[in-house]
Scaffold this active site. Sequence first.
Site, PDB file in Angstrom:
ATOM      1  N   TRP A 156      47.725  38.326  37.335  1.00  0.00           N
ATOM      2  CA  TRP A 156      46.363  38.281  37.907  1.00  0.00           C
ATOM      3  C   TRP A 156      46.337  37.510  39.222  1.00  0.00           C
ATOM      4  CZ3 TRP A 156      44.269  41.837  35.212  1.00  0.00           C
ATOM      5  CH2 TRP A 156      44.391  41.879  33.831  1.00  0.00           C
ATOM      6  N   ILE A 337      15.649  46.339  36.102  1.00  0.00           N
ATOM      7  CA  ILE A 337      14.500  46.650  36.973  1.00  0.00           C
ATOM      8  C   ILE A 337      14.649  48.040  37.599  1.00  0.00           C
ATOM      9  CG2 ILE A 337      13.420  45.989  39.186  1.00  0.00           C
ATOM     10  CD1 ILE A 337      13.549  43.091  38.231  1.00  0.00           C
ATOM     11  N   GLU A 363      39.201  31.086  37.828  1.00  0.00           N
ATOM     12  CA  GLU A 363      39.090  29.653  38.188  1.00  0.00           C
ATOM     13  C   GLU A 363      38.496  28.828  37.038  1.00  0.00           C
ATOM     14  OE1 GLU A 363      38.487  28.102  41.937  1.00  0.00           O
ATOM     15  OE2 GLU A 363      39.048  29.926  42.989  1.00  0.00           O
TER      16      GLU A 363
HETATM   17  C1  LIG Z   1      40.448  39.494  38.897  1.00  0.00           C
HETATM   18  C2  LIG Z   1      41.192  38.256  38.544  1.00  0.00           C
HETATM   19  C3  LIG Z   1      41.705  37.458  39.563  1.00  0.00           C
HETATM   20  C4  LIG Z   1      42.438  36.308  39.240  1.00  0.00           C
HETATM   21  N1  LIG Z   1      43.048  35.596  40.258  1.00  0.00           N
HETATM   22  C5  LIG Z   1      43.931  34.603  39.918  1.00  0.00           C
HETATM   23  C6  LIG Z   1      44.743  33.981  40.931  1.00  0.00           C
HETATM   24  O1  LIG Z   1      44.634  34.286  42.136  1.00  0.00           O
HETATM   25  N2  LIG Z   1      45.650  33.059  40.531  1.00  0.00           N
HETATM   26  C7  LIG Z   1      45.811  32.676  39.236  1.00  0.00           C
HETATM   27  O2  LIG Z   1      46.655  31.824  38.953  1.00  0.00           O
HETATM   28  N3  LIG Z   1      45.048  33.249  38.253  1.00  0.00           N
HETATM   29  C8  LIG Z   1      44.141  34.205  38.558  1.00  0.00           C
HETATM   30  N4  LIG Z   1      43.384  34.821  37.581  1.00  0.00           N
HETATM   31  C9  LIG Z   1      43.569  34.407  36.183  1.00  0.00           C
HETATM   32  C10 LIG Z   1      42.360  33.714  35.594  1.00  0.00           C
HETATM   33  O3  LIG Z   1      42.203  32.433  36.131  1.00  0.00           O
HETATM   34  C11 LIG Z   1      42.561  33.693  34.053  1.00  0.00           C
HETATM   35  O4  LIG Z   1      42.398  35.029  33.604  1.00  0.00           O
HETATM   36  C12 LIG Z   1      41.597  32.779  33.365  1.00  0.00           C
HETATM   37  O5  LIG Z   1      41.899  31.430  33.637  1.00  0.00           O
HETATM   38  C13 LIG Z   1      41.611  32.964  31.829  1.00  0.00           C
HETATM   39  O6  LIG Z   1      42.899  32.981  31.321  1.00  0.00           O
HETATM   40  P1  LIG Z   1      43.366  34.158  30.328  1.00  0.00           P
HETATM   41  O7  LIG Z   1      43.007  35.445  30.954  1.00  0.00           O
HETATM   42  O8  LIG Z   1      44.772  33.921  29.969  1.00  0.00           O
HETATM   43  O9  LIG Z   1      42.450  33.988  29.048  1.00  0.00           O
HETATM   44  P2  LIG Z   1      42.741  33.016  27.810  1.00  0.00           P
HETATM   45  O10 LIG Z   1      43.085  31.669  28.288  1.00  0.00           O
HETATM   46  O11 LIG Z   1      43.673  33.699  26.889  1.00  0.00           O
HETATM   47  O12 LIG Z   1      41.294  32.974  27.155  1.00  0.00           O
HETATM   48  C14 LIG Z   1      40.751  34.051  26.402  1.00  0.00           C
HETATM   49  C15 LIG Z   1      39.366  33.630  25.916  1.00  0.00           C
HETATM   50  O13 LIG Z   1      39.471  32.468  25.076  1.00  0.00           O
HETATM   51  C16 LIG Z   1      38.640  31.441  25.586  1.00  0.00           C
HETATM   52  N5  LIG Z   1      39.287  30.142  25.347  1.00  0.00           N
HETATM   53  C17 LIG Z   1      40.580  29.785  25.615  1.00  0.00           C
HETATM   54  N6  LIG Z   1      40.784  28.495  25.298  1.00  0.00           N
HETATM   55  C18 LIG Z   1      39.600  28.013  24.847  1.00  0.00           C
HETATM   56  C19 LIG Z   1      39.163  26.745  24.359  1.00  0.00           C
HETATM   57  N7  LIG Z   1      39.990  25.701  24.309  1.00  0.00           N
HETATM   58  N8  LIG Z   1      37.876  26.614  23.969  1.00  0.00           N
HETATM   59  C20 LIG Z   1      37.024  27.681  24.020  1.00  0.00           C
HETATM   60  N9  LIG Z   1      37.384  28.896  24.469  1.00  0.00           N
HETATM   61  C21 LIG Z   1      38.653  29.068  24.874  1.00  0.00           C
HETATM   62  C22 LIG Z   1      38.491  31.731  27.064  1.00  0.00           C
HETATM   63  O14 LIG Z   1      37.318  31.111  27.597  1.00  0.00           O
HETATM   64  C23 LIG Z   1      38.414  33.245  27.054  1.00  0.00           C
HETATM   65  O15 LIG Z   1      37.107  33.645  26.776  1.00  0.00           O
HETATM   66  C24 LIG Z   1      42.614  35.935  37.874  1.00  0.00           C
HETATM   67  C25 LIG Z   1      42.069  36.741  36.866  1.00  0.00           C
HETATM   68  C26 LIG Z   1      41.396  37.889  37.182  1.00  0.00           C
HETATM   69  C27 LIG Z   1      40.901  38.766  36.056  1.00  0.00           C
END
Ligand SMILES: Cc1cc2nc3c(=O)[nH]c(=O)nc-3n(C[C@H](O)[C@H](O)[C@H](O)COP(=O)(O)OP(=O)(O)OC[C@H]3O[C@@H](n4cnc5c(N)ncnc54)[C@H](O)[C@@H]3O)c2cc1C
Length: 380
Positions: A156, A337, A363
Site C-alpha cells: 500500500w 441529498i 495514516e
Molecule cells: C490507499 C492506501 C494508501 C496507503 N498509503 C500508505 C503509504 O504510503 N505508506 C504506508 O506505509 N502505508 C500506507 N497505507 C497503509 C495504511 O496505513 C494501513 O492500511 C493502515 O495503517 C491499516 O493497516 P492494515 O491495512 O494492515 O489493517 P490492520 O492493522 O490489519 O487492521 C484491520 C482492522 O483492525 C482494526 N484494528 C487493528 N488493531 C486494532 C486495535 N488494537 N484496536 C482496535 N482495532 C484495531 C483496524 O482499525 C482495522 O479496522 C495505505 C493504505 C491504503 C489503503
Amino acid sequence: MAMFDLNETQKQLFDMAKDFANKEVWPKAKELDETAKFPLDLLKKTHELGMLNAFVPEEVGGLGLGTFDHCLISEALAMGSAGFCTAALANDLAAVPVILSENKVVWKEFLAPMVNECLMASYCVTEPGAGSDVAGIKTTAKKVKDKYVINGSKMWITNANYASWFFVLAKTDTKAGHKGMTGFIVPAKTPGVTVGKKEENMGQRCSDTRAVTFDNVEVPEKYLLGKEGDGFKLAMGAFDRTRPAVAAEAVGLAQRAMMCAIDYAKHRSAFGKPIGDNQGVGFIIAEMARDIEASRLLVWKSACEVDAGRKNTYYASIAKMFAADACMRITTDAVQIFGGYGYNKEYPVEMLMRDAKIFQIYEGTSQIQRMIVSRTLLGN
Ligand SMILES: Cc1cc2nc3c(=O)[nH]c(=O)nc-3n(C[C@H](O)[C@H](O)[C@H](O)COP(=O)(O)OP(=O)(O)OC[C@H]3O[C@@H](n4cnc5c(N)ncnc54)[C@H](O)[C@@H]3O)c2cc1C
C-alpha cells in the site's frame, strides 16, 4: 487572546490554492477517477506554484513551511481532488522522518533537489502482514561492512511508481520490538527494488498505490536516518505533522461535498418547491457545516501545537479521527441529498463518498486514533 484569523500571507496562500483547485483540478476530478491516471501534470503545476514539497527546510533551499500553512494548502487542494491531494501529501509523509532525523547529508542529497524539480517520494512502512501493528513488520536491514542490506516487502505504498526515493522502516534488531527498528533512505533505482502493479482502489483512484519489495538491496551507511533503533520514533513522529494535513484534506473534501449538496438542494424540486426548503434537507446541510467548521478548528489547533514546538500527538489524533469520520458522514449525506442521482456516476457525490473512506484507514485507522487518545487520557 486566541485568534482565529489568518494573516495576509496565509490568506493569499489559501486563496491561491483554492483558486487553483477550483479552476484547474476540480474540472478534471471525474476524469482522474475514471481513468485512475496519476496526475503528474497537476502535481507539476502545484510544484510551480510553490505548493508541493514546501516543507523542505530553508537550510537546503526550501520554503520550510510550517504545519499550519501546509494544512491550508491541503484543505484547498482536496477541494479539487482528494486523490491528487493524497499524492502531494505522500511526499511530506516520506520527507518528515528525514527532516526529523537531522541527517544533513541526506537532506542535501534527497530533499534539496525537490525544491527545483517536481520529484516524488514514498513512505514505506506498512507490510502485507502488518499495518496498525507497526512493530510487527518483518523487513530487515543487516549491516555488512559499511553497508546495510535490506530484505522485505512493503504494501500500500502511495506514489511508489513515481517516487525517486523511499523512506524505509526495517528491523536492525529483530528481537528488540520497536526499539530494533531503523529508518533508511533508499533511492528507487537501487538494484533489488521492485515496484508492484497499481492497486485498484475504491476511491482516490488517481493516487498510485503499490507493493514495493526489497531483495538484497544495498544502501550505504550514510543513508541511515538518525542511529540504529531510531526508526520507530521517526516513522511515528512524522504523523504529528502529517495527520493534521490529512485531517485538513478531509475538511477540503467534505467542503466540496457540501457545496455540491447545497447547489443541488437549491435547484432540485419536489412537491412544488426546492428540496432544500424542507427542514429535513436543510438540517442535514446545517450539520454538514457544523462538522466542517469543527473539523477545521481541530486541524488548526493540532497544527498550531506542533508549530509552537509542543507535543501534539493527542490533538493530531483527535483532529484526524474527527475530520475523517465527519467527512465520511458528510459525503454519505451528500449522496442522500442527491437521491437516485447521488448513486449514479454521472454526478460527482458518489466519487466523493468513495474518496472519503480512506481517511478512516490510512495514516492510522480511526480505531488507532481512538486508541492513542484513550491511552493518553487513561495514562497507559
Ligand atoms: C490507499 C492506501 C494508501 C496507503 N498509503 C500508505 C503509504 O504510503 N505508506 C504506508 O506505509 N502505508 C500506507 N497505507 C497503509 C495504511 O496505513 C494501513 O492500511 C493502515 O495503517 C491499516 O493497516 P492494515 O491495512 O494492515 O489493517 P490492520 O492493522 O490489519 O487492521 C484491520 C482492522 O483492525 C482494526 N484494528 C487493528 N488493531 C486494532 C486495535 N488494537 N484496536 C482496535 N482495532 C484495531 C483496524 O482499525 C482495522 O479496522 C495505505 C493504505 C491504503 C489503503
